[in-house]
Design a protein around this motif. Structure first.
Motif, PDB file in Angstrom:
ATOM      1  N   TRP A  49      17.064   9.476   0.603  1.00  0.00           N
ATOM      2  CA  TRP A  49      16.348   8.279   0.181  1.00  0.00           C
ATOM      3  C   TRP A  49      17.221   7.033   0.224  1.00  0.00           C
ATOM      4  N   VAL A  50      18.521   7.164   0.015  1.00  0.00           N
ATOM      5  CA  VAL A  50      19.399   6.002   0.139  1.00  0.00           C
ATOM      6  C   VAL A  50      19.345   5.462   1.565  1.00  0.00           C
ATOM      7  N   PHE A 104      17.375  -0.925  -4.937  1.00  0.00           N
ATOM      8  CA  PHE A 104      18.015  -2.087  -4.313  1.00  0.00           C
ATOM      9  C   PHE A 104      18.065  -1.930  -2.797  1.00  0.00           C
ATOM     10  N   ARG A 105      18.186  -0.676  -2.318  1.00  0.00           N
ATOM     11  CA  ARG A 105      18.146  -0.453  -0.866  1.00  0.00           C
ATOM     12  C   ARG A 105      16.765  -0.803  -0.301  1.00  0.00           C
ATOM     13  N   VAL A 106      15.706  -0.491  -1.055  1.00  0.00           N
ATOM     14  CA  VAL A 106      14.363  -0.868  -0.621  1.00  0.00           C
ATOM     15  C   VAL A 106      14.244  -2.382  -0.522  1.00  0.00           C
ATOM     16  N   ALA A 219       3.246   8.463   6.158  1.00  0.00           N
ATOM     17  CA  ALA A 219       3.823   9.278   7.224  1.00  0.00           C
ATOM     18  C   ALA A 219       5.224   9.769   6.883  1.00  0.00           C
ATOM     19  N   VAL A 220       6.038   8.939   6.209  1.00  0.00           N
ATOM     20  CA  VAL A 220       7.460   9.245   6.045  1.00  0.00           C
ATOM     21  C   VAL A 220       7.797   9.860   4.691  1.00  0.00           C
ATOM     22  N   VAL A 221       7.187   9.377   3.603  1.00  0.00           N
ATOM     23  CA  VAL A 221       7.566   9.832   2.260  1.00  0.00           C
ATOM     24  C   VAL A 221       7.482  11.354   2.119  1.00  0.00           C
ATOM     25  N   PRO A 222       6.393  12.006   2.555  1.00  0.00           N
ATOM     26  CA  PRO A 222       6.344  13.465   2.392  1.00  0.00           C
ATOM     27  C   PRO A 222       7.430  14.197   3.173  1.00  0.00           C
ATOM     28  N   LEU A 223       7.870  13.638   4.290  1.00  0.00           N
ATOM     29  CA  LEU A 223       8.904  14.304   5.088  1.00  0.00           C
ATOM     30  C   LEU A 223      10.236  14.341   4.348  1.00  0.00           C
ATOM     31  N   VAL A 224      10.501  13.314   3.533  1.00  0.00           N
ATOM     32  CA  VAL A 224      11.748  13.281   2.768  1.00  0.00           C
ATOM     33  C   VAL A 224      11.633  14.130   1.515  1.00  0.00           C
ATOM     34  N   GLY A 419      13.700   9.655  11.791  1.00  0.00           N
ATOM     35  CA  GLY A 419      14.858  10.477  12.127  1.00  0.00           C
ATOM     36  C   GLY A 419      15.605  10.947  10.900  1.00  0.00           C
ATOM     37  N   VAL A 420      15.836  10.041   9.950  1.00  0.00           N
ATOM     38  CA  VAL A 420      16.498  10.416   8.703  1.00  0.00           C
ATOM     39  C   VAL A 420      15.683  11.474   7.977  1.00  0.00           C
TER      40      VAL A 420
END
Length: 481
Positions: A49-50, A104-106, A219-224, A419-420
């Motif tokens: 997540w970072v 803060f990264r967001v 699309a991305v949140v569930p993958l992480v 990718g991450v």
């Protein structure tokens, strides 16, 4: 413009500073994350997540950021975005909990989304047509070098431990660099905006912003998050739901355009063959490349026991390869081969990625044993990126530049976020059952496949930048509701 802008090359330098700062911050996590984890705590998902918090926020905000430049003036929005990027970088460096750092990264990603898409529009208006190819040709090498230099810079800063800052220096170094870039941009950037504003700031497409942001997040949140939670049903269903959401977004953009209201993304862009093909190629390539940068940095430290500095320096041959490949690609191969240079670069990079597999069998695995394959990987990447942006953007007309730059940057960052999420998840998943080396081997095969696919997809691009235009079989736009 009739008379070329006097300070155009300095303006290009200011734009590239912003691009480089963004890419450095998108790729530092692989080396800096273990130090962050030891200091602040958190698990594997925190590490993802970072990285993904930045790239996802960046991708979600980019299209809107580009439109703000069209409406309010690209110079003005660039300066605001750069100031915000400096501030949020300082906040990242001062974070005391994993949650605060991710938040803060967001915010940093959102500021980058306001900042970076102004660059293509500024360059397009500052340079005469005869020099545009050279100007756009600098973006590929700069982006490639920044992407692989991130781990080296991160390793050096963590190891130096200046004033006891440790990993915090990775973010705080943006403050002096950003302030210098801000002074340069204030002095030399010309103002420009879209000729067809149609309603000013009041015309900003808030519905489109919501649909695009929701579609990308879903699309991305569930993958992480899915792996840590044992892949619940929602983690499988939500990425599928992203497809109709993004389809609704596309329909909404066509409807607004036909009604005479400015959309976030101009539908006309996707009738330009070079641009449409470039978005597909960029999404696939940057997903594989960014995922590899993250996992390589983690593997070197968590499995091989390298220090942050050793992990960063181990990736120096990759950066050297990118530099050499960029010079060869821009100066020799791209003018002669056009899109063939992208295909050649993809092939060479694939050979380099697969060349890391036998290097993992050496005993012990050292930076020297990995170096030859990393040089080849970097050289292919440099050759691939050298003509990429010139070919993709050459066919975009002036009124579409703002929207095009936002979409192209959004695709690049969406690819990084995907990718991450996907490559990182594959590594952590395989590692949990078979160990880190087995996980890294699987990652190398996955990245090799994505690079081959990206190279194959270049058939969607025109052969050369000067032949960009509408696709030969142009599908009709869907009817407005």
């Amino acid at each position: 413009m009739d008379t070329p802008y006097r300070w155009r090359w300095l303006a290009l330098g200011a734009v590239l500073v912003a691009e480089i700062m963004d890419l450095l911050d998108a790729t530092i996590v692989g080396v800096a994350a273990p130090s962050v984890q030891r200091d602040l705590g958190g698990g594997a998902t925190t590490i993802q997540w970072v990285a993904a918090g930045y790239t996802l926020a960046y991708a979600v905000g980019l299209v809107t950021g580009a439109r703000l430049g069209d409406l309010l003036g690209r110079r003005r929005v660039f300066l605001v975005g750069l100031a915000g990027f400096v501030l949020t970088s300082a906040l990242c460096g001062l974070a005391t909990t994993p949650g605060a750092l991710i938040a803060f990264r967001v915010l940093q990603g959102l500021c980058g989304a306001v900042l970076v898409p102004q660059g293509f529009g500024i360059v397009r208006t500052a340079f005469p047509p005869a020099e545009l190819g050279r100007a756009f040709g600098t973006f590929g090498p700069a982006i490639g070098l920044a992407a692989v230099a991130g781990p080296i810079v991160a390793g050096a800063l963590v190891a130096a431990d200046v004033a006891g800052l440790g990993w915090r220096a990775v973010f705080l170094v943006n403050v002096p660099i950003g302030l210098a870039g801000l002074a340069l941009a204030w002095a030399v950037l010309p103002e420009s905006r879209a000729e067809d504003v149609r309603g000013g700031l009041r015309s900003l497409d808030l519905g489109g912003m919501l649909l695009a942001g929701l579609g990308l997040a879903v699309a991305v949140v569930p993958l992480v998050q899915g792996r840590e939670l044992g892949w619940p049903v929602w983690a499988v269903v939500l990425p599928v739901a992203a497809v109709p959401l993004l389809a609704v977004f596309g329909w909404h953009q066509v409807r607004r355009s036909r009604a005479g209201r400015p959309p976030l993304v101009e539908p006309a862009l996707f009738r330009i063959r070079a641009f449409t093909g470039g978005t597909v190629v960029g999404l696939v390539f940057f997903a594989g490349m960014t995922g590899l940068v993250l996992v390589l940095g983690l593997y070197l430290q968590l499995e091989l026991g390298f220090t942050p500095l050793e992990a960063g320096l181990t990736q120096a041959p990759w950066a050297l390869g990118v530099a050499a490949g960029s010079v060869l690609g821009a100066g020799v191969l791209a003018p002669r081969l056009g899109r063939g240079a992208i295909q050649l670069g993809a092939g060479v990079m694939t050979a380099g990625v697969l060349g890391l597999l036998p290097a993992l069998g050496s005993n012990p695995v050292t930076g020297w044993s990995l170096a030859p394959a990393l040089v080849v990987c970097g050289a292919g990447m440099g050759v691939l990126l050298a003509p990429f942006f010139d070919i993709v953007l050459a066919g975009v007309d002036g009124p579409l530049v703002g929207s095009a730059s936002g979409v192209l940057n959004a695709v690049q960052q969406l690819g990084a976020a995907v990718g991450v999420a996907t490559v990182g998840t594959v590594w952590f998943q395989v590692t949990a059952g078979a160990g880190m080396t087995a996980g890294f081997r699987v990652v190398l095969v996955v990245v090799a496949v994505t690079t081959v696919v990206a190279g194959a997809l270049t058939v969607l691009l025109p052969r050369r930048a000067g032949t960009a235009g509408p696709a030969p079989e142009e599908a009709p736009e869907p009817a407005a509701a």
